[in-house]
Design a protein around this motif. Structure first.
Motif, PDB file in Angstrom:
ATOM      1  N   ILE B  36      29.596  38.690  48.666  1.00  0.00           N
ATOM      2  CA  ILE B  36      30.240  37.455  49.077  1.00  0.00           C
ATOM      3  C   ILE B  36      30.769  36.651  47.883  1.00  0.00           C
ATOM      4  N   SER B  37      30.120  36.799  46.706  1.00  0.00           N
ATOM      5  CA  SER B  37      30.459  35.875  45.615  1.00  0.00           C
ATOM      6  C   SER B  37      31.893  36.085  45.129  1.00  0.00           C
ATOM      7  N   GLY B  38      32.332  37.338  45.018  1.00  0.00           N
ATOM      8  CA  GLY B  38      33.691  37.588  44.543  1.00  0.00           C
ATOM      9  C   GLY B  38      34.740  36.991  45.457  1.00  0.00           C
ATOM     10  N   PRO B  39      34.747  37.363  46.737  1.00  0.00           N
ATOM     11  CA  PRO B  39      35.726  36.799  47.653  1.00  0.00           C
ATOM     12  C   PRO B  39      35.661  35.278  47.713  1.00  0.00           C
ATOM     13  N   LEU B  40      34.453  34.748  47.598  1.00  0.00           N
ATOM     14  CA  LEU B  40      34.308  33.292  47.644  1.00  0.00           C
ATOM     15  C   LEU B  40      35.047  32.644  46.490  1.00  0.00           C
ATOM     16  N   VAL B  41      34.847  33.199  45.282  1.00  0.00           N
ATOM     17  CA  VAL B  41      35.524  32.651  44.110  1.00  0.00           C
ATOM     18  C   VAL B  41      37.036  32.791  44.267  1.00  0.00           C
ATOM     19  N   ILE B  44      38.214  30.064  46.488  1.00  0.00           N
ATOM     20  CA  ILE B  44      38.219  28.770  45.804  1.00  0.00           C
ATOM     21  C   ILE B  44      39.426  28.681  44.888  1.00  0.00           C
ATOM     22  N   LEU B  45      39.662  29.763  44.113  1.00  0.00           N
ATOM     23  CA  LEU B  45      40.812  29.793  43.214  1.00  0.00           C
ATOM     24  C   LEU B  45      42.106  29.579  43.979  1.00  0.00           C
ATOM     25  N   TYR B  46      42.192  30.229  45.126  1.00  0.00           N
ATOM     26  CA  TYR B  46      43.404  30.138  45.928  1.00  0.00           C
ATOM     27  C   TYR B  46      43.657  28.694  46.341  1.00  0.00           C
ATOM     28  N   PHE B  47      42.612  28.046  46.826  1.00  0.00           N
ATOM     29  CA  PHE B  47      42.818  26.688  47.321  1.00  0.00           C
ATOM     30  C   PHE B  47      43.089  25.720  46.183  1.00  0.00           C
ATOM     31  N   VAL B  48      42.463  25.937  45.032  1.00  0.00           N
ATOM     32  CA  VAL B  48      42.744  25.077  43.879  1.00  0.00           C
ATOM     33  C   VAL B  48      44.213  25.238  43.472  1.00  0.00           C
ATOM     34  N   ALA B  49      44.640  26.496  43.334  1.00  0.00           N
ATOM     35  CA  ALA B  49      46.019  26.751  42.917  1.00  0.00           C
ATOM     36  C   ALA B  49      47.000  26.180  43.933  1.00  0.00           C
ATOM     37  N   VAL B 188      38.056  35.794  36.196  1.00  0.00           N
ATOM     38  CA  VAL B 188      36.757  35.597  36.834  1.00  0.00           C
ATOM     39  C   VAL B 188      36.321  36.858  37.546  1.00  0.00           C
ATOM     40  N   MET B 189      37.299  37.643  37.967  1.00  0.00           N
ATOM     41  CA  MET B 189      36.952  38.857  38.690  1.00  0.00           C
ATOM     42  C   MET B 189      36.168  39.811  37.787  1.00  0.00           C
ATOM     43  N   SER B 190      36.588  39.921  36.531  1.00  0.00           N
ATOM     44  CA  SER B 190      35.828  40.752  35.599  1.00  0.00           C
ATOM     45  C   SER B 190      34.411  40.231  35.498  1.00  0.00           C
ATOM     46  N   PHE B 191      34.313  38.920  35.446  1.00  0.00           N
ATOM     47  CA  PHE B 191      33.008  38.299  35.302  1.00  0.00           C
ATOM     48  C   PHE B 191      32.119  38.644  36.493  1.00  0.00           C
ATOM     49  N   TYR B 192      32.685  38.550  37.696  1.00  0.00           N
ATOM     50  CA  TYR B 192      31.859  38.813  38.870  1.00  0.00           C
ATOM     51  C   TYR B 192      31.525  40.282  39.049  1.00  0.00           C
ATOM     52  N   ALA B 193      32.403  41.138  38.567  1.00  0.00           N
ATOM     53  CA  ALA B 193      32.092  42.568  38.632  1.00  0.00           C
ATOM     54  C   ALA B 193      30.879  42.865  37.748  1.00  0.00           C
ATOM     55  N   LEU B 194      30.841  42.260  36.547  1.00  0.00           N
ATOM     56  CA  LEU B 194      29.696  42.446  35.654  1.00  0.00           C
ATOM     57  C   LEU B 194      28.449  41.820  36.266  1.00  0.00           C
ATOM     58  N   PHE B 195      28.655  40.674  36.875  1.00  0.00           N
ATOM     59  CA  PHE B 195      27.575  39.956  37.531  1.00  0.00           C
ATOM     60  C   PHE B 195      26.933  40.832  38.613  1.00  0.00           C
ATOM     61  N   ALA B 196      27.792  41.535  39.365  1.00  0.00           N
ATOM     62  CA  ALA B 196      27.286  42.430  40.408  1.00  0.00           C
ATOM     63  C   ALA B 196      26.457  43.550  39.789  1.00  0.00           C
ATOM     64  N   THR B 252      34.732  46.352  46.434  1.00  0.00           N
ATOM     65  CA  THR B 252      35.346  46.500  47.749  1.00  0.00           C
ATOM     66  C   THR B 252      35.572  45.120  48.372  1.00  0.00           C
ATOM     67  N   GLY B 253      34.594  44.234  48.171  1.00  0.00           N
ATOM     68  CA  GLY B 253      34.735  42.865  48.669  1.00  0.00           C
ATOM     69  C   GLY B 253      35.990  42.215  48.106  1.00  0.00           C
ATOM     70  N   PHE B 254      36.206  42.400  46.803  1.00  0.00           N
ATOM     71  CA  PHE B 254      37.412  41.855  46.166  1.00  0.00           C
ATOM     72  C   PHE B 254      38.674  42.442  46.779  1.00  0.00           C
ATOM     73  N   LEU B 255      38.645  43.778  46.933  1.00  0.00           N
ATOM     74  CA  LEU B 255      39.820  44.464  47.480  1.00  0.00           C
ATOM     75  C   LEU B 255      40.165  43.924  48.862  1.00  0.00           C
ATOM     76  N   VAL B 256      39.143  43.789  49.697  1.00  0.00           N
ATOM     77  CA  VAL B 256      39.363  43.300  51.055  1.00  0.00           C
ATOM     78  C   VAL B 256      39.880  41.865  51.010  1.00  0.00           C
ATOM     79  N   ALA B 257      39.230  41.027  50.181  1.00  0.00           N
ATOM     80  CA  ALA B 257      39.624  39.625  50.114  1.00  0.00           C
ATOM     81  C   ALA B 257      41.075  39.484  49.657  1.00  0.00           C
ATOM     82  N   LEU B 258      41.483  40.370  48.716  1.00  0.00           N
ATOM     83  CA  LEU B 258      42.857  40.274  48.205  1.00  0.00           C
ATOM     84  C   LEU B 258      43.886  40.576  49.293  1.00  0.00           C
TER      85      LEU B 258
END
Lengths: 259, 394
Positions: B36-41, B44-49, B188-196, B252-258
């Motif tokens: 959930i954390s990747g898609p969530l970020v 958030i990025l989308y709405f900020v931008a 941030v995506m790189s960051f969350y991938a490492l985080f995972a 996969t979460g990122f891919l789906v969210a994108l």
């Protein structure tokens, strides 16, 4: 067959009063001091002693978990110092730590240890089923052990120790915490092992239990062997009228178990 | 001791894998957090931008003394900027953030303009507030554009070509490609991938080390012919498999969210296709095997799960903090930066996102360095597992 000769184990502990104390006091404790005894095949040998006498440390050395500082031991012809793997294959150990995997079923717990002992799948499954039946675990055999009673967990632990049908069995306080019924069936099991010609060495701090079961008693106090003989000899040698009095006299302390 | 037996190690690995997956709650929450954390970020990025670009599109110019510069007001209105005439208490409101920027026109603006003197305009801003900066910059740009137009008109009236007044013309040639600008935002995506790759391993590593000790199952295990190294190896394989699962789920979460977040609409052309996925996996697979080895070596030293957990938090904060250095660094990273674990992975992942070519040496570092760390950590882990002192509980 176990023959222990002058086994000795020292522990060095560092005592620190807090996390920020740099240099703690070091203390040397001689847990087991030149312990010698023999346990024969087809006999039950009891290792008796008050809490903290060195029973568990002795059994841990015999089960290759701790390396003795000095002394020798031969188990079924294998030397403790040089043939650890051979000893691990010959020994069935129910040690001080009797934990089982609670997300696995009794059968899975048994099969894991069977495979680590090098048994093939068919043998392992046959033997696991046999032990499950013998110990009356049938109804629980395929349920996760989480929520099992103390007695049920102990049964799984003892079955695990016997999974590879070892010739020599070490049991560290096997009846601790069990109710009367479970204690009786544990005694039956131990007698059954003797009938099969196994060498059973078990430790206890309860004189009555040892006298009810053992062919030979080795009493340990403060790391030393203070008596080695048959249960009747406990009375004759100590000059006491009851086994408990004899035990207390032999360990040399009226405080008995609380020494 | 007997030689290393791969079959016994694989017995350990299979048992740990089954056991770990049965710990449904811990596994579920760890994987859920990762998924959930990747898609969530990303959202958030989308709405900020989106809100930034909306605010710039709908800029409102607050103008004090609006009546003194009707020509400027017309210019701004033609440029699509709404006018908020004569706001009260404008200094306080700018300070408080209710107004982004205010244009103050001097009373003699028109007179100065007529006499050819520089007519004064004050742009009141609050430069420490990030969200107001793009609006202030846009207003400032529009005023300059207005001034330049008036200037050229004056020159033309005098019969001089406006070119004379522009001896230098600045043209910007931005070498970043569209992907690269988008990727900057999505580092941030790189960051969350490492985080995972960390989150997936923590609970499992705790369970098979300190958990095993705490449940009193380590001692029986060590009375069987299995060696400490076989145990270490098997446990490492199982925890790594769980971790790899976490990494895959996160990507996969990122891919789906994108697929659902329309970044392209905001002018963030961001592609995360098969090529990027493969590149990420090539970096993250060795990473996903390295992290458990280190965590196991640390966790095994703990007598209880609680003790192990507090020492594991060091590892966790390293993964969190090291990329911050790259994030904040203004200068060119030193050559050895790519060799530092976590940092190197982060840099390479960013390069994958920016579609840069990655030197073979970098790829080698992504595999050789984790391999070395794994070997060292596993030896340490095996030593601690069989440590007599820990066994005797002292």
């Amino acid at each position: 067959m176990i023959s222990a000769n002058q086994l000795t184990k020292k522990f060095v502990t560092k005592e620190r009063s807090s996390a920020f104390t740099l240099r703690g006091k070091t203390r040397e404790i001689i847990a087991v001091d030149r312990v010698s005894f023999e346990a024969e095949d087809g006999k039950i040998t009891g290792l008796l002693g008050p809490n903290g006498a060195g029973k568990t440390t002795t059994l841990r050395m015999l089960s290759t978990l701790l390396t003795p500082d000095s002394g020798k031991a031969i188990i079924d012809g294998a030397d403790l110092a040089t043939q650890k793997v051979a000893i691990r294959q010959k020994l069935g150990v129910l040690g001080d730590a009797k934990g089982i995997y609670w997300r696995l079923s009794p059968r899975e717990n048994l099969l894991y240890f069977a495979k680590l002992q090098g048994m093939n799948r068919a043998d392992a499954e046959r033997r696991a089923t046999q032990l499950i039946d013998e110990l009356g675990l049938g109804a629980l055999a395929d349920r996760p052990t989480q929520g099992f009673s103390q007695g049920e967990r102990m049964k799984v632990a003892i079955a695990r120790a016997l999974i590879h049908d070892p010739q020599t069995v070490l049991l560290d306080e096997p009846t601790n915490g069990l109710d009367i019924m479970s204690t009786r069936s544990m005694r039956e099991l131990i007698r059954g092992l003797r009938a099969q010609g196994k060498c059973v060495l078990f430790s206890s701090h309860i004189m009555q239990e040892v006298s009810a079961l053992c062919d030979r008693v080795v009493i340990i106090a403060k790391g030393r062997v203070v008596f080695d003989g048959t249960p009747p000899e406990v009375l004759s040698q100590s000059g006491a009228s009851t086994l408990e009095d004899g035990f207390v006299r032999l360990i040399g302390s009226d405080e008995g178990l609380f020494a | 001791m007997s030689a290393f037996s791969l079959s016994r190690a694989s017995v350990v690995a299979r048992k740990e894998w089954v056991d770990l997956l049965r710990d449904r709650k811990s596994i579920f929450w760890a994987l859920f957090a990762v998924a959930i954390s990747g898609p969530l970020v990303l959202c958030i990025l989308y709405f900020v931008a989106k809100s930034v670009s909306e605010r710039i599109d709908k800029t409102t110019a607050a103008i004090v003394n609006v009546a003194f510069a009707p020509d400027l007001v017309r210019h701004l209105e033609r440029r699509g900027i709404k006018i908020d005439p004569d706001p009260a208490d404008y200094r306080d409101r700018v300070k408080r953030g209710e107004l982004d920027a205010v244009i103050v026109i001097e009373p003699d603006f028109q007179q100065a303009m007529a006499e050819g003197r520089p007519a004064k305009i004050t742009l009141v801003t609050e430069s420490s507030r990030d969200r107001s900066a793009p609006i202030a910059a846009k207003l400032s740009r529009e005023i300059e554009r207005y001034a330049a137009r008036i200037g050229s008109e004056r020159l033309m009236l005098r019969g001089v070509s406006p070119v004379v007044a522009s001896p230098v013309r600045v043209e910007e040639l931005d070498l970043s490609s569209a992907e690269q600008r988008g990727a900057r935002l999505l580092q941030v995506m790189s960051f969350y991938a490492l985080f995972a790759g960390l989150m997936g391993a923590i609970a499992a590593a705790l369970d098979v080390t300190a958990g095993e000790r705490e449940r009193q199952t380590l001692e029986p295990l060590l009375t069987t012919p299995v060696t400490a190294m076989e145990l270490a190896f098997g446990k490492w394989l199982a925890v790594s498999a769980v971790n790899l699962l976490a990494v895959t789920i996160s990507l996969t979460g990122f891919l789906v969210a994108l697929q659902f977040v329309p970044l392209a609409k905001l002018g963030i052309p961001f592609s995360f296709g098969v090529r990027e996925f493969a590149g990420f996996m090539a970096v993250l697979v060795p990473f996903a095997f390295m992290v458990p080895a280190v965590l196991l070596a640390i966790g095994a030293a703990g007598k209880t799960a609680k003790e192990a957990q507090s020492s594991l938090s060091i590892g966790a904060s390293m993964v969190g903090l090291l990329p911050m250095i790259s994030f904040l660094r203004q200068s060119q990273p030193p050559w050895w930066d790519a060799l530092v674990p976590v940092n190197g992975q982060y840099a390479t992942l960013s390069k994958v996102l920016r579609s840069e070519t990655i030197p073979t040496l970098d790829w080698a570092a992504m595999w050789v360095i984790p391999a070395g760390i794994i070997v060292i950590a596993l030896f340490g882990f095996a030593r601690t597992l069989a440590n007599e002192k820990l066994l005797a509980g002292r």
